[in-house]
Design a protein around this motif. Sequence first.
Motif, PDB file in Angstrom:
ATOM      1  N   PHE A 157       0.813  -1.215   0.000  1.00  0.00           N
ATOM      2  CA  PHE A 157       0.000   0.000   0.000  1.00  0.00           C
ATOM      3  C   PHE A 157       0.850   1.270   0.000  1.00  0.00           C
ATOM      4  O   PHE A 157       0.402   2.321  -0.439  1.00  0.00           O
ATOM      5  N   ASN A 158       2.064   1.176   0.522  1.00  0.00           N
ATOM      6  CA  ASN A 158       2.912   2.363   0.560  1.00  0.00           C
ATOM      7  C   ASN A 158       3.892   2.439  -0.613  1.00  0.00           C
ATOM      8  O   ASN A 158       4.693   3.367  -0.689  1.00  0.00           O
ATOM      9  N   ALA A 159       3.805   1.457  -1.508  1.00  0.00           N
ATOM     10  CA  ALA A 159       4.697   1.482  -2.676  1.00  0.00           C
ATOM     11  C   ALA A 159       4.273   2.631  -3.575  1.00  0.00           C
ATOM     12  O   ALA A 159       3.080   2.879  -3.775  1.00  0.00           O
ATOM     13  N   SER A 160       5.275   3.345  -4.123  1.00  0.00           N
ATOM     14  CA  SER A 160       4.945   4.504  -4.955  1.00  0.00           C
ATOM     15  C   SER A 160       4.630   4.058  -6.368  1.00  0.00           C
ATOM     16  O   SER A 160       5.385   4.285  -7.292  1.00  0.00           O
ATOM     17  N   SER A 161       3.513   3.336  -6.507  1.00  0.00           N
ATOM     18  CA  SER A 161       3.126   2.919  -7.858  1.00  0.00           C
ATOM     19  C   SER A 161       1.864   3.669  -8.255  1.00  0.00           C
ATOM     20  O   SER A 161       1.198   4.286  -7.422  1.00  0.00           O
ATOM     21  N   THR A 162       1.555   3.604  -9.520  1.00  0.00           N
ATOM     22  CA  THR A 162       0.381   4.325 -10.007  1.00  0.00           C
ATOM     23  C   THR A 162      -0.871   3.454  -9.934  1.00  0.00           C
ATOM     24  O   THR A 162      -1.953   3.884 -10.305  1.00  0.00           O
ATOM     25  N   VAL A 163      -0.700   2.206  -9.444  1.00  0.00           N
ATOM     26  CA  VAL A 163      -1.840   1.277  -9.360  1.00  0.00           C
ATOM     27  C   VAL A 163      -2.864   1.842  -8.374  1.00  0.00           C
ATOM     28  O   VAL A 163      -2.519   2.248  -7.257  1.00  0.00           O
ATOM     29  N   GLU A 164      -4.118   1.873  -8.813  1.00  0.00           N
ATOM     30  CA  GLU A 164      -5.171   2.380  -7.946  1.00  0.00           C
ATOM     31  C   GLU A 164      -5.427   1.388  -6.817  1.00  0.00           C
ATOM     32  O   GLU A 164      -5.435   0.171  -7.039  1.00  0.00           O
ATOM     33  N   LYS A 165      -5.594   1.896  -5.607  1.00  0.00           N
ATOM     34  CA  LYS A 165      -5.821   1.011  -4.451  1.00  0.00           C
ATOM     35  C   LYS A 165      -7.111   1.417  -3.754  1.00  0.00           C
ATOM     36  O   LYS A 165      -7.082   2.110  -2.726  1.00  0.00           O
ATOM     37  N   PRO A 166      -8.247   1.013  -4.325  1.00  0.00           N
ATOM     38  CA  PRO A 166      -9.515   1.444  -3.732  1.00  0.00           C
ATOM     39  C   PRO A 166      -9.728   0.836  -2.352  1.00  0.00           C
ATOM     40  O   PRO A 166      -9.181  -0.231  -2.042  1.00  0.00           O
ATOM     41  N   ASN A 167     -10.506   1.512  -1.519  1.00  0.00           N
ATOM     42  CA  ASN A 167     -10.837   0.963  -0.207  1.00  0.00           C
ATOM     43  C   ASN A 167     -11.605  -0.346  -0.378  1.00  0.00           C
ATOM     44  O   ASN A 167     -12.319  -0.537  -1.351  1.00  0.00           O
ATOM     45  N   GLY A 168     -11.464  -1.234   0.561  1.00  0.00           N
ATOM     46  CA  GLY A 168     -12.181  -2.508   0.482  1.00  0.00           C
ATOM     47  C   GLY A 168     -11.310  -3.649   0.963  1.00  0.00           C
ATOM     48  O   GLY A 168     -10.330  -3.442   1.687  1.00  0.00           O
ATOM     49  N   TYR A 169     -11.673  -4.854   0.538  1.00  0.00           N
ATOM     50  CA  TYR A 169     -10.953  -6.047   1.000  1.00  0.00           C
ATOM     51  C   TYR A 169      -9.890  -6.496  -0.002  1.00  0.00           C
ATOM     52  O   TYR A 169     -10.116  -6.469  -1.210  1.00  0.00           O
TER      53      TYR A 169
END
Lengths: 844, 76
Positions: A157-169
């Motif tokens: 989650f803290n990786a500086s990537s452009t991948v979207e990380k939406p809230n959820g499971y």
Amino acid sequence: MRAVNFGIDLGTTNSLIAKYDNNKVQVYKNPIGQKETLASVVAYRSERILVGDKAREYLAKDAMNVFGGFKRKMGTDEKYYVVNLDENVTPAELSTLILRELKKFVPPTENVEAAVITIPASFDSMQSNATLKAGLDAGFKEVFLLLEPIAASLAFFNASSTVEKPNGYWLVYDLGGGTFDVALIKSTDEGLKIADHEGNNFLGGVDFDFAIIDKIIIPEIIRQTGIENFEEEFRVKYGKYEMLYYQVMYYAEEAKKELSQAPATVIEFGAILNNTNYDFHITITRENIDKIFTPIVNETIKLLHKVVANNGLTVSDINQIILVGGSTFLPQVREQLTVQTGIPLNYSVDPTTSIAAGAAFYAGNKYFEPDAPAVTSIEEKIVDDLLATVDFSPADVQVDVNYTNSSRDKEEVLLITSNGELDNKYYRISRSDGGFDTGFITLKSKKTEFLPLIPGINNLFVLSVYDGDSNEITSLKKEIAIQQGMYNIDGQPLPHDICFEVDDVENKTTKLEVIFARNSLLPQKRTLYREISKTVKKGSQDTIVINILEGDKNSRPSSNLTIGCIQIEGKDLQSDLIKGSDIEIQIQLTDSRVLRTVVFLVMTQQEFKNVFSVSEKQVNIERLKEQFIQLENELIATVRQFQFNANTVWEIQAIALLEELQSVKFNLLKLKEKDKSDEKYVIAERVTRISQEYDKLGGNERIAALIEEYLYAKDTLLQVINMADFEKEELMKMYHKIEQAETAFIHSKNVSAIDNKLRQLSDLHWKALSNNIGFLITRFIEYKGYNTDGFKDYTAAKPIIKMADSALEKEAYPEFRRHVFSISSLVKTSRANNYTDFKGTGIG
Amino acid sequence: MANKHYISIIRLLRHCGIGYDGELSVSKIKKQLNVEFSYSANGYIEVDVYTYNKNNVMEELELPIFYTRLRYHKKI
């Protein structure tokens, strides 16, 4: 207080060390060879100890003195015999050497005083405490343990990537060299939470290697050599094929790696078997290993589905599966995960370094009390001496700040604590861009300030302290850096239930009571207030046993691991301890799962304190004997049940467990409480293991059968209660009480829990029948048919039988029922009661 | 949950100097308590004879009926 900052991945195959610094994580490289990974291998050469890749090179050449894969044995009794030393070493000692070597990766100018070390989520307290000990023995002043899936989540989650990380499971699927964890993570605006996890400490990369050896290499050796007992001999510890065993392990691992890229590979090696020289050329294809790897991968996917289902979710509720651990490079793993779950896979984090990076992120927010800073150079000493002569800071004021250095929020809280002479002192906080300034605020012993954060950047604040004349006290200046947009973790969940054993006097057995439930966040502290369930005379040999267990709250006590045991004997008491008197039990479990207990006996006003040794096993022999008898009786009953149901396979397995259990009975019965030998630990381990295996016997099929039996027994019981002529309301209440807990114990899929409920139903069934006139009449007629030998005291029974006859004739049923109960208590019973001398724990 | 015996949160809020009258922000209270817990020596906060642990306090704050429970506790 200083941030720990250093994070260590102590892996089965490889280990790494990383540091959190200025909102970035740096994974250190080995100064020799410049690799980030250190092979978790130790080689004892004749005059020196090699650690890491150099040691690994000797794995095939000098297997008797080279050790790897010991992480899986942490916290067990396993010892490795080192030929070159002629002594044994433990897995924790080997881990200490790995940790010491990792410290050398860090430049000497940086003082590594404390570290966060990762452990698999399913490690029990023994295993985690062994890791803690290894860290302290390696010279760390303070060690914090972190569950590997949490570390992986923080890295992802803290990786500086452009991948979207939406809230959820999300699912973290961590298949390492020796262990497997799958964790369900919930991401919200506030941060990350571990919702649940499953794992297997004996499932990892090496199991794929073993599969290649078992299914391909051994059959091929037997085919070429014709040595019939080769497989048996090959597995003997320190046997004649010891060297070959480790060579083959090495080749199998290499073949596995090659087959991740190529469609086929060849293993070539020579060996002298039965005085004959053989050259083996074994071709292995991807197709071959696809077949043999599938059951292992399926085992991990089964656990994945379990963690999803146990939380009332389906695969469609999961955003992605985050792959961590070297074994997730295997194509079979990725293919099967995609096919069997349909959840998108995410391999954006480096499976090799992510655990260490996550541990460093966590370490950045973990604090410890450092030793006084050591002066490292003459120049620094001169500067320090000069500074000491200038009174920059009145010695009577200290200011400390506490805050989290990463946040997803728009503001973050700062806790300022001060002590000393605070009159006429002020503080001021400003943000480096000038967009925030508190102005001068009176310094108090404790203050909190909310600091506004600029999104997506490292927000720098300065706290300055001033005296009454507005002169800055420069030595009290604090710099505060908070990275906005980064995830943090709320805390570490408890991997297993922590329970204590209390007496179930009515059933002459013991049961578990939860102290801290699985998945509660650590640390935990709780005080329990209970009653003493038996009188203990001062000076007597009677004992109160406080057994603290780790495992599954639904299982029988013997299936759990004892992590703490306090015995209070009569000789420890200042006066008699009367049944019914109060006992206070305070239990603490630290962040790193160190157990502390304080027991207070209200009646004698005595306190007993314990901090349990990190690796010491706790066994009370009398309690062990009772657990043994209970388990033996349950197994005997189960064998009979399987015989009755003509279930031969399970019957054979149950008999094997019973025989294994009974093989230690003689030794156990002759054991005395003060026995010095290790025998009690050996037997306790066996009882726990057999109890756990008994729970697993028959797998899901047996659980399904038991659930079916339970549902049938429940229906029958309801009919019997409806036909009861007395106490119908009371019986119905008891029925509903059992039914209420139904969802929980059926979902627990725990044989012991369902079995226990079945027994409760059966007891209630008999109670309901004994309130049915028809049944009582049948029983009475049966008793009347007995000859004098059928009664314990026929002289006493005879007049009651007469009175019962008369009551029946007058249709005085309540009186008749009373008489039948009295007669039944005088009838000889064939049911042996093994618990007549039940001692229990003494805690009610 | 079996592992917690309920203790009013008001005592803890008062101990930490966190206001609980007027309009409250649970998110702010959580932040303040989080930092208080990380500052405490063992991860617990002891107020008189009561021990508060982070797990139970955060669970209480996350309850949908937290405000109702707080109102009730203020009355008693």
